[in-house]
Every structure is written in structure tokens, then in C-alpha cells.
Scaffold this motif. Sequence first.
Motif, short mmCIF file in Angstrom:
data_model
loop_
_atom_site.label_atom_id
_atom_site.label_comp_id
_atom_site.label_asym_id
_atom_site.label_seq_id
_atom_site.Cartn_x
_atom_site.Cartn_y
_atom_site.Cartn_z
N PHE A 184 0.82 -1.22 0.00
CA PHE A 184 0.00 0.00 0.00
C PHE A 184 0.86 1.26 0.00
N LEU A 240 2.05 2.06 -3.49
CA LEU A 240 0.95 2.67 -4.24
C LEU A 240 0.75 4.12 -3.82
N LEU A 265 -5.44 11.16 -2.85
CA LEU A 265 -5.58 9.71 -2.72
C LEU A 265 -4.30 9.10 -2.16
N ILE A 276 -4.06 6.96 1.32
CA ILE A 276 -3.57 5.59 1.50
C ILE A 276 -2.39 5.60 2.48
N PRO A 328 -12.15 5.60 2.51
CA PRO A 328 -12.27 4.13 2.41
C PRO A 328 -11.01 3.45 1.89
N LEU A 329 -9.86 4.08 2.03
CA LEU A 329 -8.62 3.46 1.53
C LEU A 329 -7.77 2.99 2.71
N HIS A 330 -8.43 2.60 3.77
CA HIS A 330 -7.75 2.35 5.05
C HIS A 330 -7.52 0.87 5.32
N GLU A 331 -7.82 0.00 4.34
CA GLU A 331 -7.89 -1.44 4.64
C GLU A 331 -6.63 -2.00 5.29
N PRO A 357 -6.20 -1.56 9.94
CA PRO A 357 -6.55 -2.47 11.05
C PRO A 357 -5.67 -3.72 11.07
N THR A 402 -16.19 6.12 9.45
CA THR A 402 -15.69 4.75 9.39
C THR A 402 -14.83 4.45 10.61
N TYR A 452 -8.67 1.99 14.15
CA TYR A 452 -9.83 2.76 13.70
C TYR A 452 -9.77 4.20 14.22
#
Lengths: 428, 637
Positions: free
Chosen positions: A136, A139, A183, A187, A193-196, A199, A254, A271
Amino acid sequence: MMELPMMMLMALVILTLGSVFSFKYRELGFYGAVVAIIIAFSAVSLSAPQLIYYSAFIFAIGIINLVSLKAIKSVIQGIDYGLVGMMALATLYIFTTQDLAMILAAFVLVSVPTYILVMVREGGANVEVGIKYITFMVLATVLFLIGAIILAYTKNAFDGVLLWEDQPLLRFYYILGYVMLVLGLSIEVGVAPLHEWVPDVFTSADPIPMSIIASLAKIVPFIVALRILISTSNSLTVSITLFTAVLATVSMFTGNIGALTSKEHARVLAYSTVANMGYVLACVVVIIKPEFFFFALTGALLMLFANAAGKIGFFTAIKSEGAFSPMMYMLAFSFIGLPPLMGFWGKLFILFSLVKAEYIWLVALMVINSAISIPYYLRLARELGVGWKTNLTNFICIAVVIITLITFLPDWFFKGMEVIAQTIGIAI
Amino acid sequence: MNEWIVFLLLLLAPVVSSIPIALAYKSKGWTEKLPYLSVFGIFVSVVMSLYIFFVFPENQQYTYAWIPELGINFVFMCDYLSRYMGVITAVIAFFIAVYGLDYMKGDYRPSWYWFFFNLFTASMLLVVYSDNLFLLFVGWEGLGAASWGLIGHWFRDDDEITYVGMPKRKVGPLELSWPPSFGGWRAISTIRFGDVPMFLAIAAIWVLAGNLNISEIEWGVLFGTIGTAGTVILLLCILMGLFTKSAQVPFSEWLMTAMTGPTTVSALLHSATMVAAGAFVFIKLTWYIEPWHLHGVSGLEPVYIVVLFVGLLSGLYGALSGSGMLERKVLLASSTMSSIGLMFAAAAASFWVGHFAVLVAFWYMAVHAFAKASLFLVSGHLIHATHSRFLCGGLEFGKRIKPAFIVTFVATTFLVGMPPFTAYWVKSGMDEVMEHLVHDLGFLPLILLILTSLVYAGIMAKFLSLNFIKGEKPHHEHLEGGGLMKLGYSMMVSVLFVLIYLIFKSDETAEFVHAGYAPVSFAVGFAVLIAYVVALYKPQISALSKIGTFFNDRMYLPFANDYILPKTGFFVSHIVQEYGNRGIDGLFNTKVIPGLFGGISKGIRAIQTGYLSRYINIVLGLVMIVLILAAIGGVGL
């Protein structure tokens, strides 16, 4: 008296030598890093007195990060001090230059050491986490750097254009550059929503390196992004800003809602980071009102410092299975935003700048988010809080609590920021 | 002497001097000695008020910064009203305090009593001298707090002699008997009900006029700015505070049960503080609003009509209720309500009559204060002497307690308005004022005034007769001691002679004397004399006992206070509890919102499967979508 570049170079040399010799004597890495940070801090403060408060915070956070590394016996012990020292140096340096190339270099210098730090654990390397994280980050870095370059290009091109309504291609480039940069930033720091990755990495990596990645590593990307965005802004910025505002909102919700039902402490902190990065990202909105930007800058930095202090305290507590209860509550209150702790001032300045930028709905949502976050921070404090023990963890916690308390009257810091905000532009 | 020292001593001496006894509440020895210090504190206030009266120039304003940015300052006004009223308040409080040294001897909590008594006095002095509405409101709230403390002083409710109402008297579901703790609660709850709108009105004046000093506000301009509806709403909000404090209908109930407090408290409450405060503030506001000059401002006249009739109706209601009453202090309480009503009515009449009507109201307040305070102090002595709160005592008893008898005789005759005693001249002024209103409002105000005056004379005579001449022989007689009590009411009543001298001597009141010689005034005065004599001779008429009971039950007004309002409140809270709360609880605490957050939270966390490939899909997908959208948008913008 030596000039800033020379002193920074000297600091880098000492840092490198310390790291090299740490193969033989481990402690040399630590002392080399400490000396390098002291030199860099003195250099920055002497050449730009208005930066003294900022530098002092970075100095404190850097030193605490270094000390906390002592709690872990990693296979690269010695080198890890050097890596943290490098990040601290770049963070100290970031406001002193107007050169885009140097600024981007500093961004990379803060980012890359975390690739290695994230894998550090007792007696081995956490390769799986490393791969997830690095994928990530690569990217993010690519998006960020390309976005920055495109924006710089549009800035130069715009300067020669009088009526750029006739320049659809330039407008396209600007929007593309802006979005790519944001973006990439998202990241990099973990904005939903680019936090995957956040966690997973926060829970599987060792808490001590995580405390560094969640604290020191977050500051430079934001400062770089803010500086580039404000230097390249034009009348199109007002329209595209909504994108950032929406991203910030999604991230706040989120993060805060995700944390509510998380049971693992590190996951709650993950989070919490997503939410906090949302708050800081909201500051980007204020570049449309340059006259009030110093409020946003003050807010963003205080928020980042408060986040850093809190994350260091909580992660260190996770590592040693609990820390002195009152300290845990103080950090939780700072995150919630209770006056006069630093978290409160951070939020207040951000909210104030958003009001000035006429983003009232964002203000309302941010206030609601602060309320949503109360239960999980208190839960964290209750579960991590234990009785007093004289150990390294508690000393680190006391140090970070002092940091959150030091701005109980933040006007001195705010006034410093007013000066910095005037010279924030980059020569492009 | 510096002016600020005078004000500091005037306002702080009573409070500071009562702090030692408040702190020494555990030591019996100290609480027996320290009341003298508290009384001395009030004496300092007397000296200061006299100093202001004789030395300070009239209509001089003194300003000391408090929150100057907000226009809130310590602003004191030494005008005609405050110079007189300050002396009246301080002197009455001092006489009562001297009396209280005897009366409160052996009480179970002297610390409580003296602290609140002195706070009461200081608060009223603040109300009297304040020109700034906010500062005035501070004193106003001090009155409220102190009255609660004093009315409920005997909070243990363990002595029937402190109760108000007939024991075991029930009408429908309601027992018409109230203990001190309930009395305190009734007072504070009624007063708060009026204070809130009054506070809002003060806030509105601050916003609209930008100034809170009564003497400086451009009232005409203010009323012009806010229009008819605004003027009516603003003044009614203020009047809510004044009417509740002054116990005008329909807010009079608390005053009757305020008689559960020590008699000294009743005396102070009824003469120079509390109920007088409402009327005094109305007089003060009218003095500076000068409504007689503002006939062009719409909205002012209806408000003054409301005040006029609320005052007159309270006057008649109080007098009639008093006519059926058998409790010494409650009879006096309802007569006070009646008198205060007349003060409001007279002051309101100034809208048509002019400045003179305000003077009438003010002088009636002064005369009433000393007469009523004397009567209360006597009745406290009688309660001690007979161990009964009901009217009792025949001629034989009267002869044995001569000072009380004489003082009652003087106070009643001087108060009811029979020629040629003090109140007659003021009441003549009032007759003249109401006569003036015939042109604008018909005969009704004058008729109501005369009726009230006649019944009022009757109840005062009844008080004298049933206590000293024709009452039942008391079951107990305890006539020893009470020297300070006798001294207290004798000094109090003697001021009425000073007042008659002042009325004849002062330029402002020359018109009263003139009105006293008018035939109408003389006729009314004579009728009052007849009513007084008749009632003295026949204080109770058995044929009218049923209507007397109705009056004694205060025309069932307690139902509004103790039944209808609480029942409505309980009904609303029941609805809220049963239906509202369950809904709110379900929404916020148990079902909807927690469920929603739980669900969304789990949804957010469900993304985290741990597989890198999935994360890459999500992030790369999102990045690509956003970039494509940005590209399209970038071209389009």
C-alpha cells in the motif's frame, strides 16, 4: 556559525555512523540518533526561531519514540534507532525549505524507514505484515509523487495563462493531480475508504514499531500535502475541495463507528487513527480561504501531536499489558477532545477554520463524531489502566501526558503558527 | 466619606455580620451571643441609609465597574424613591431584628435564621438602590432564596402552632392545612415561575436597548422599536416576576402559607421586603418610564389596564378572604395582599393621572409597611402569650397586655384610612386618583377601591376585637417577659406619627392633604370609620358563617396551587415517562441507535478479511474509479 544544510548534513553523518557502529556496540545507534536529533533541532531552531515550538514537539516525540524502542529486542537493534532518527530529522527539516524536490525527498525519507520498522518484532521479522504494508505504501507514494509533480506542472502552466477557461487540458491536469495527491495521502496515512491496511497492520505488527508509525510518520505527509496544495491552488480548488471534505467525513465515520465494536485494543487504535486522519484531512478544505489557513495549520498540527502522544501512550501500554490508569484516562480525554488537553485545542482550531471556510455541515459532522468516539476511548482507558508500577512504560506515558497538557493555553503555539503559515508556500 | 464605602457598608454589613453565627452553628454558647452582632450589622445599614438620605444629593447616580463590557455595573441611584425606601427598609428590619432577639430565643437553629434574615435585608436594600436591572435582579433572587430559607425555617414540621390552615379541614381531596416545609416550597416554586420570564425580559432589554440602567434607558424609543406586541410581551414578562413576588391573584397562595415561618419573617416579608419589592419595582419602573408622557406608544395602555385591575381585584380578594379568616397571621397576610394590590392599582393609574398617582402608591407603601409590621409583631407576641395561632383573647386579656392592645389600636386606625389618621391622607389621594379614572375607565375602579377599603377596615377591626376585646378567653396565658418584643413594636408603630408629620410638611405630599379635605374623600373616610366601628362591635356574624368559611378557604384558590397544577404536571410527566421515555430509551439507549451503530460497525469491520488480494481489489478499484471520475469532471468543469 554553520548554516542549516551543513548542520543537517552533520546530523545525518552522525546518525549513519551511529547506525554502522551499532553492529559492534548496540547503544551507539541510540546515542547517535539522539545526538543527531539534538543537532537537527538546534539547527532548525537557530535558523528559523519561529519554528522552535514545532521543533520542540517533534524533538520530544522523536526522543520518546527512540526510548520506547528500548522496550523491544529486535534483530536489527541499532539500525532501528537510525531509522527513527532519520524520520525525526526529515520531520524537523520539512518547514525549513522552499524547494519542492527537498520536500518530496523528506516525504520519502519519512515513509521508507517505516517499511522496515513495521516488520520489527522480537527475535525475527514480521514479513507478512511487511508485505501488506509496503504494497500500500508503494501505491501511496507513487500516487502522491505523481500528483505532486502534475500539480507543480499546472502551477507553472497556469502562471502564463490569463483566461484559463480556454484551457480544458490544464484544468484536467489540475483536477487529476489534486485527486492523485489526496488519494496518495489517504492511503499513506490511512484515510477511509482506503484504510484497509490499517486495522490488519496495527493488530499484527508489534505495538512498539506501531507506536512510531502511528505517531511520527503521520506528520510529514500532511505537511507536504498542505504545502503543495496551498502553493498550487487556484480558482478551481473551490470546486474540487468538496471531494476532500467527503473523504474526510467518510473517514471520521468509518473510524469512529468501526472502533465502537472492536474488541482488540490495537484494532481500536487502528480505527481511531482512521478517524483522526479524517479530522486532519478536513483541514485541507481550508486552503480555499488562505487568510484563515493558519487556524487550520494550528489545528492540524495540534491534532497530529495529540494523536502521536496518545498513540505512543496506548501502544506502549498494550506492549506491557497496561499502564498507570490516570495516564490512560488523560490520553483518552485528549482524544475525546476535553479541554484543556491538546486534543481539544486541535479539534477546536480545526472546527474554527472550517467555520471560516464556510463548511458548516462538516463542522456539525465532526462534532457528532467526537461524541461517537467517547465510548471506545473510555473503554480503552478502563481496560488498559492498571495500578502504578515504576517501569519504562509509565515514564513514557507520563511524558506523553505532559505533551498533551503543555498546550493548556495554546496562544503561544498559535502565534508561532501564524508566522509559519506566511512562509508555507513552495517555490515552484 | 467616600460614597463607595457607604454603599459597601450598607449592603455588606448585614451579610458579613451574620456570617459568624452561620459558621458557629454547632456551638450553643456562641449562637446565643452572636445574634447581637447580626442586629448590629443591620444597625450599620440603618445609619448608612440615613446618611444617604440626609447627605447624598438627590437624583445622583453612582457607578462602579463590574462587567463594563456588557453594561453590567454596580450602579446605584439615589432618587426620591430609593432614599425613602432605603430608610424604611433598614429601619423596619432593625426594629424587627431587635424584637427577634427575644422572639427567637431558644430556637433550634438560630444560625440559619439570622443568616437568612440579614441576607433578606441586604437583598432588599440592593433592590432598592440598584439602577442597573441586572444588579437589581441579583438582589431580587437573594430575596427569593432568603424567603425560602425563612418560610421553611421550622422545617421539621413538628409543631402544629407553625402550621397554616385549619387542622383536619378537608375540601374534596384536599387537606387545607400546610406545614412550614410545604410553605417554603410553595413560595419558591411560585416565585421562580415568575422570575424566569422576568430574567428573559431583562435580557431582552439588554439586547434591544443596549443599556440596563433603569434611569438611562430610553423607554419610549424601546417600546417604539419593538411595537405593540413586543411592548405587551416585554412588560408582561416583567410583571410575571412582580406579580408572583407581590402575591397578586392568581399567585397569592404562597403568601398565605408563608405564615408558617417565624412571625418576624412574616413582618419583614410583608412590610419592607419581598411582597413590597414587587410593588416597589413597579413604582420605580413607572417613575422612569413616565407612561403619562407615552400615550402615543401603543401597547402601553392595555398593560397598565391589566395592572390596574389585577391590583384592584387582588385588593378586594385579599380583603374578602381576610374577612373569613380566624388565624391571626393569615388574616394579616391576606390584608397585605389587599394593600399591595391597591399600591399596584394606584401606580398603574398614573398612566391616566400622571406622576401624582405614583406618589400615592409609594406613600401608601410606606404607611402600610410600618403599620403592618407593627401588627405582625404584636401577633407574634400574642402567639407566644396564648400558645395559639388563632384569634383569641377577651377584654380581660387585653388589659393585661396593654402595650400590644394600644399598638394594635393605633396601627389599625392609622392604617385603614379613617380621618384624620396617617393613611387617611394617602387614601384620600388614592380616592382622588380613582375618581380621575372615571373619565377613561368608568366607575369600576373607584367602586372596587371603596369596597376594598370598607372590607379592609372591617378585618382590621376584627383583628383588634377578637384579640383584645371580644375574643374567646385563651387556654394559656404567658405574659411574663417579652420586653424587647414590646420595645420592637412600640418603636415600629411610633413611626406612623412621624409619617403624618412628613405628609403635612413635605411639598410632594401637599396634594394628599388637599385631597383629604375633598368631600368624596371625607365621605369614604367616614364610611371606613363606620365599617371599623361596626366590625369592632360585631366581629363575627354567625348568619354568614358559611360564606365566611368560603372566604377562609380563600375561595378555593388552593385548589389551583395544590391540585390542578400538580395533577396536570403529574399527568404530563406520566405521559412522558410511559410513552415518551420508552420511545426515547428505545431510540437512544436500547434499540434503534445502538443497533444501527452496532450493525454499521460490524459492516465496517467485515471488510477486514485479512487477505491482501481483497484489499488490493478494493483500494485499486476505488482509486481507479475516483481517477476516472476526476478525469471526466476535470474536463467538464
